[in-house]
Design an enzyme around this catalytic site. Structure first.
Site, mmCIF file in Angstrom:
data_model
loop_
_atom_site.group_PDB
_atom_site.id
_atom_site.type_symbol
_atom_site.label_atom_id
_atom_site.label_comp_id
_atom_site.label_asym_id
_atom_site.label_seq_id
_atom_site.Cartn_x
_atom_site.Cartn_y
_atom_site.Cartn_z
ATOM 1 N N GLU A 1 43.827 82.977 -0.246
ATOM 2 C CA GLU A 1 45.206 82.624 0.099
ATOM 3 C C GLU A 1 45.290 81.465 1.088
ATOM 4 O O GLU A 1 46.253 80.699 1.091
ATOM 5 C CB GLU A 1 45.951 83.844 0.656
ATOM 6 C CG GLU A 1 46.263 84.915 -0.384
ATOM 7 C CD GLU A 1 45.140 85.924 -0.562
ATOM 8 O OE1 GLU A 1 44.049 85.715 0.006
ATOM 9 O OE2 GLU A 1 45.351 86.923 -1.273
ATOM 10 N N PHE B 1 49.640 101.358 2.366
ATOM 11 C CA PHE B 1 48.512 100.565 1.887
ATOM 12 C C PHE B 1 48.913 99.091 1.785
ATOM 13 O O PHE B 1 49.947 98.755 1.217
ATOM 14 C CB PHE B 1 48.062 101.079 0.515
ATOM 15 C CG PHE B 1 46.941 100.253 -0.070
ATOM 16 C CD1 PHE B 1 45.700 100.205 0.544
ATOM 17 C CD2 PHE B 1 47.150 99.494 -1.215
ATOM 18 C CE1 PHE B 1 44.677 99.430 0.021
ATOM 19 C CE2 PHE B 1 46.129 98.713 -1.747
ATOM 20 C CZ PHE B 1 44.886 98.686 -1.124
ATOM 21 N N GLN B 2 48.095 98.235 2.339
ATOM 22 C CA GLN B 2 48.326 96.788 2.371
ATOM 23 C C GLN B 2 49.660 96.424 3.008
ATOM 24 O O GLN B 2 50.323 95.473 2.598
ATOM 25 C CB GLN B 2 48.202 96.182 0.964
ATOM 26 C CG GLN B 2 46.751 96.212 0.468
ATOM 27 C CD GLN B 2 46.515 95.377 -0.768
ATOM 28 O OE1 GLN B 2 47.410 95.190 -1.570
ATOM 29 N NE2 GLN B 2 45.294 94.889 -0.929
ATOM 30 N N LYS C 1 58.527 95.307 -2.814
ATOM 31 C CA LYS C 1 58.347 95.491 -4.246
ATOM 32 C C LYS C 1 59.578 96.123 -4.912
ATOM 33 O O LYS C 1 59.894 95.802 -6.065
ATOM 34 C CB LYS C 1 57.116 96.369 -4.491
ATOM 35 C CG LYS C 1 56.544 96.203 -5.892
ATOM 36 C CD LYS C 1 55.163 96.835 -6.009
ATOM 37 C CE LYS C 1 54.589 96.596 -7.406
ATOM 38 N NZ LYS C 1 53.234 97.178 -7.534
ATOM 39 N N MET D 1 31.436 67.984 16.087
ATOM 40 C CA MET D 1 32.279 67.680 17.243
ATOM 41 C C MET D 1 31.919 68.592 18.419
ATOM 42 O O MET D 1 31.926 68.164 19.573
ATOM 43 C CB MET D 1 33.762 67.816 16.874
ATOM 44 C CG MET D 1 34.706 67.258 17.923
ATOM 45 S SD MET D 1 34.467 65.496 18.221
ATOM 46 C CE MET D 1 35.626 64.778 17.061
#
Lengths: 601, 219
Positions: free
Chosen positions: A84, A146-147, A196, A511
């Site tokens: 993502e 969940f999630q 959802k 760097m």
């Protein structure tokens, strides 16, 4: 007033009543061939289509599945990314190149949190991005389902605004509003969290057109009286200096800004995001100022008596120490965001409005150009005194600057350059001559390693959709940056995207290594790779083409072969691991004290 | 690693880092202007530099009454390190809108920055800094040891307060007024033994017929 975690549908979208959009019947024949809006998800997709969205980048998942299902019949080109974070960077870069908000999608929980880096990046660089995230069903919000993640809470500080969709019938309007808001005024990322049950819920109406919220009314033109006063200041300046920021490019004001500088003979310095707003091969151009900017830009910004800053937020990497920034200068600041006026640097002449329109206003109000001949000569002299010449002795390994120059030479002026973050990014910005806006696509404010490859994918698709399939997209990456998002090579191969990745491989987090040498007595803690994969072979394993280059005499052939290959290619340039980025202004130091070598830090 | 193409990276050592840089006069060979700016980015005379004065400002924001708007405002102030003395929120005459009253203590540029940042929040309709004439009120509930009910009631009256709850052990007093009235009342009640205190932030409206919100949304 209610302060609660679970929003109610009634208050989700108070600016858009259902009634006023229902009054607008659909007349477009093409629309009529599309399946009717039946669910919240189809309303979301229809809103995107109505807003002109042609592409979206994302990753599937449980809570966002209804939206993906609705995309099945949509003409929107969806690019499935490997991660993502890649989706948010790709959308960001797509938007930068195309000049409209990029769209990314992710599911709830880890999908949404993986987007966060890219959203924060877009927020720091004022890039227009619309993020759509799945969410657990409304009645489970707050139950640690969940999630489940509080995506609204997590992204509130890094979005221009975010929305929790509360109703299937209005969710399309909310998405349209978020899209419009992202691109309007000072651009930035917006997010719509989509439970959802809302996307699966029944919807019986087409979403209305994408409109910004009623409470959002950016000022486009500056106050005329203020413009007059500012115009007098420019006319009377002896050492005027234009500072073009990323806002010039975002406002599509590059042409106006160039004409203004050239007509009035005022030297130009850009910020890093402002690279490309003014042609770097023009005699008035001093390139970019700041920590690793050119010596001449930093001299000019130190000695100017009137700094005319357009579309910049005076980031600390530009200003160095505030106490010594442009210490002799009055500051004229043009910006569309009033909150940027006098935030870091006090503006003696604040002009709030759209960059192009305010420059036009100032130009109209000016009766004569400033007499800046001596100042121009002085700036020219600094250009000669502080050349960006780097040493390339034959007994030292390949110099990364040479690779950047070789690519610049081998490509057309409209080539898009993307980068990760670190030394390679600085060399790519210093040793490439940028002439056009929207050709320099990088992570500036957030400094996100790993931005380069997904950005190249977004930029490629944008160029293709603009009918510019022949335009080159080159990603300069570091070995460290590349390792952070190189899984997106799988996407570039799958979608057969013509991009060329040049890894400036010094087997260091370069760097950090440079800072350790300068400020930590050379103690290379966690900066050195004892083992680094062979990126050319890795590229071949992904199905891309790969080259390895160790010496100067291999560079030109590899560059031309990689550019000629119609698909993703990677050149692993093994460059001098000891090379440092100069000039350098130490953190908080005066710009005019830039170091040209380590012993000057 | 099995590859035969592996090269030993003998140059990956601190000793081999190149100390050479770019050409040009060094930092000490360049002219440097004498001017200075203070921490607010304002040009100053370096000889008379002083820490900027802070002052208290009362900001009133008219906002859409939607979920999360208070969190957005308070999160903004915490994130940007504005010094909040108090923050209150409540509904207005229209149920669509709420009013947030913020008291902050900042140098002048900080107050301007706070107003502008607050105005940038999408649900915020207008932000006003109230004048010194504005009506400002706070409320405190003070639970005091119950030994001297008559004296406590008398002190409460001195501050236009009143006893709102009483039992044998404790007496609870309500005091409403400007901040200094509350502070004075609290000091005075100390002598009776204060058990618990709860205070609200400042609620404020512009005085006279002047409007507190610069503008309301066009209906």
């Amino acid at each position: 007033m209610s302060e609660r975690a679970t929003p109610t549908p009634e208050t989700d979208d108070p600016t858009h009543g259902a009634a006023d959009t229902e009054e607008q019947p659909r007349t477009d024949d093409a629309d009529d061939e599309r399946p009717p809006v039946t669910t919240g998800a189809s309303s979301v997709v229809r809103a995107l289509e109505a807003a002109g969205v042609e592409a979206a980048f994302g990753v599937q998942g449980g809570a966002i599945m209804p939206v993906y299902d609705a995309l099945y019949d949509s003409p929107i080109r969806h690019v499935m990314m490997a991660h993502e974070q890649g989706a948010s960077h790709a959308a960001d870069a797509y938007g930068v190149v195309k000049g409209e908000p990029g769209v990314c999608l992710a599911t709830s929980g880890p999908g949404a949190t993986n987007l966060v880096t890219g959203i924060a990046d877009a927020n720091m660089d004022s890039d227009a991005v619309l993020a759509l995230t799945g969410q657990v069903p409304s009645d489970m919000v707050g139950s640690d389902a969940f999630q489940e993640t509080d995506t609204i809470g997590v992204t509130a500080p890094i979005t221009k605004h975010n929305y929790f969709a509360g109703d299937a019938d209005t969710v399309g309007d909310t998405v349209g509003e978020a899209f419009a808001l992202a691109g309007m005024g000072r651009p930035g990322p917006t997010l719509v969290d989509l439970p959802k049950d809302v996307t699966q819920g029944e919807a019986g109406r087409e979403p209305g057109p994408a409109r910004p919220p009623k409470t959002y009314n950016p000022q486009m033109e500056a106050d005329e009286q203020d413009v007059k006063v500012a115009a007098r200041a420019i006319e009377n300046a002896e050492k005027p200096l234009l500072l073009f920021g990323g806002g010039v490019i975002k406002a599509n004001a590059s042409k106006t800004a160039r004409a203004f500088a050239i007509d009035h003979g005022i030297p130009v310095v850009t910020t890093m995001p402002g690279i490309g707003s003014f042609p770097e091969d023009h005699e008035l151009c001093l390139s970019w100022a700041g920590m690793h900017g050119t010596g001449y830009a930093n001299m000019a910004i130190t000695h100017t008596d009137l700094l005319i800053a357009v579309g910049t937020r005076f980031d600390d990497r530009l200003t160095g120490g505030i106490d010594s920034f442009a210490p002799e200068a009055e500051v004229l600041h043009i910006d569309i965001d009033p909150a940027e006026i006098s935030k870091n640097i006090h503006a003696d002449y604040p002009l709030v409005g759209d960059a192009g329109r305010v420059i036009d206003q100032v130009d109209t109000a000016m009766e004569h150009s400033p007499d800046a001949r001596e100042w121009r000569e002085q700036c020219g002299q600094w250009k000669e005194e502080y050349p960006m010449d780097y040493a390339a002795p034959s007994d030292e390994p390949l110099k990364p600057q040479f690779v950047v120059e070789a690519f610049d030479e081998a490509t057309a002026d409209d080539t898009i350059v993307t980068t990760g973050v670190g030394q390679h990014q600085m060399w790519a910005s210093q040793y490439w001559t940028y002439r056009e806006p929207r050709t320099w696509v990088s992570s500036h404010g957030l400094g996100t390693m790993g931005y380069g490859l997904p950005a190249a994918i977004g930029a490629r698709l944008a160029a293709d959709q603009m009918g510019q399939e022949d335009r080159s997209v080159v990603c300069f990456d570091g070995d460290g940056s590349f390792l952070m998002t190189m899984q997106e090579l799988s996407v570039a191969v799958r979608e057969n995207m013509d991009i060329t990745v040049a890894v400036l491989n010094n087997e260091y987090i370069g760097m950090v290594r440079q800072w350790q040498d300068a400020f930590y007595e050379g103690r290379h803690m966690a900066a050195e790779y004892n083992w680094c994969p062979e990126f050319d072979r890795l590229a071949e394993a992904f199905g891309a083409r790969g080259w390895r280059v160790d010496d100067y005499d291999q560079v030109v052939d590899a560059v031309s072969e990689a550019l000629a290959y119609d698909g993703p290619s990677v050149i692993d340039f093994h460059v001098d691991p000891g090379e440092n980025v100069y000039p350098m202004v130490a953190s908080g130091a005066p710009n005019g004290k830039f170091a040209l070598s380590e012993d000057q830090l | 690693m099995s590859s035969d193409r592996t090269t030993e990276t003998e140059s990956n050592t601190a000793e081999n880092v190149h100390r050479t840089g770019l050409k040009g006069p060094g930092p000490d060979e360049r002219p440097h202007p004498q001017g200075r700016r203070n921490s607010q980015g304002i040009r100053i005379d370096p000889e008379v530099e002083a820490e900027p004065d802070t002052r208290e400002a009362v900001l009133s924001a008219l906002v859409l009454n939607e979920p999360g708007v208070l969190a957005r405002a308070s999160g903004l102030f915490a994130r940007r390190q504005f010094n909040i003395e108090s923050l209150t929120v409540g509904t207005t005459q229209s149920e669509e809108y709420s009013r947030i009253t913020l008291v902050i203590r900042e140098p002048e540029p900080g107050i301007e920055q706070a107003k502008k940042q607050l105005e940038k929040l999408v649900p915020v309709i207008s932000v006003t800094e109230l004048t010194d004439e504005a009506v400002r009120r706070e409320l405190a509930l003070i639970k005091i040891e119950g030994e001297h009910p008559d004296q406590i009631a008398a002190v409460a009256e001195m501050y236009d307060g009143r006893v709102v709850d009483a039992c044998a052990d404790a007496i609870t007093v309500e005091v409403t007024g400007p901040k200094n009235t509350i502070e004075n009342a609290l000091d005075t009640f100390e002598r009776f033994g204060v058990r618990e205190i709860v205070r609200t932030g400042t609620a404020a409206l512009e005085a006279g017929a002047n409007a507190t919100a610069k503008h309301w949304p066009d209906e």
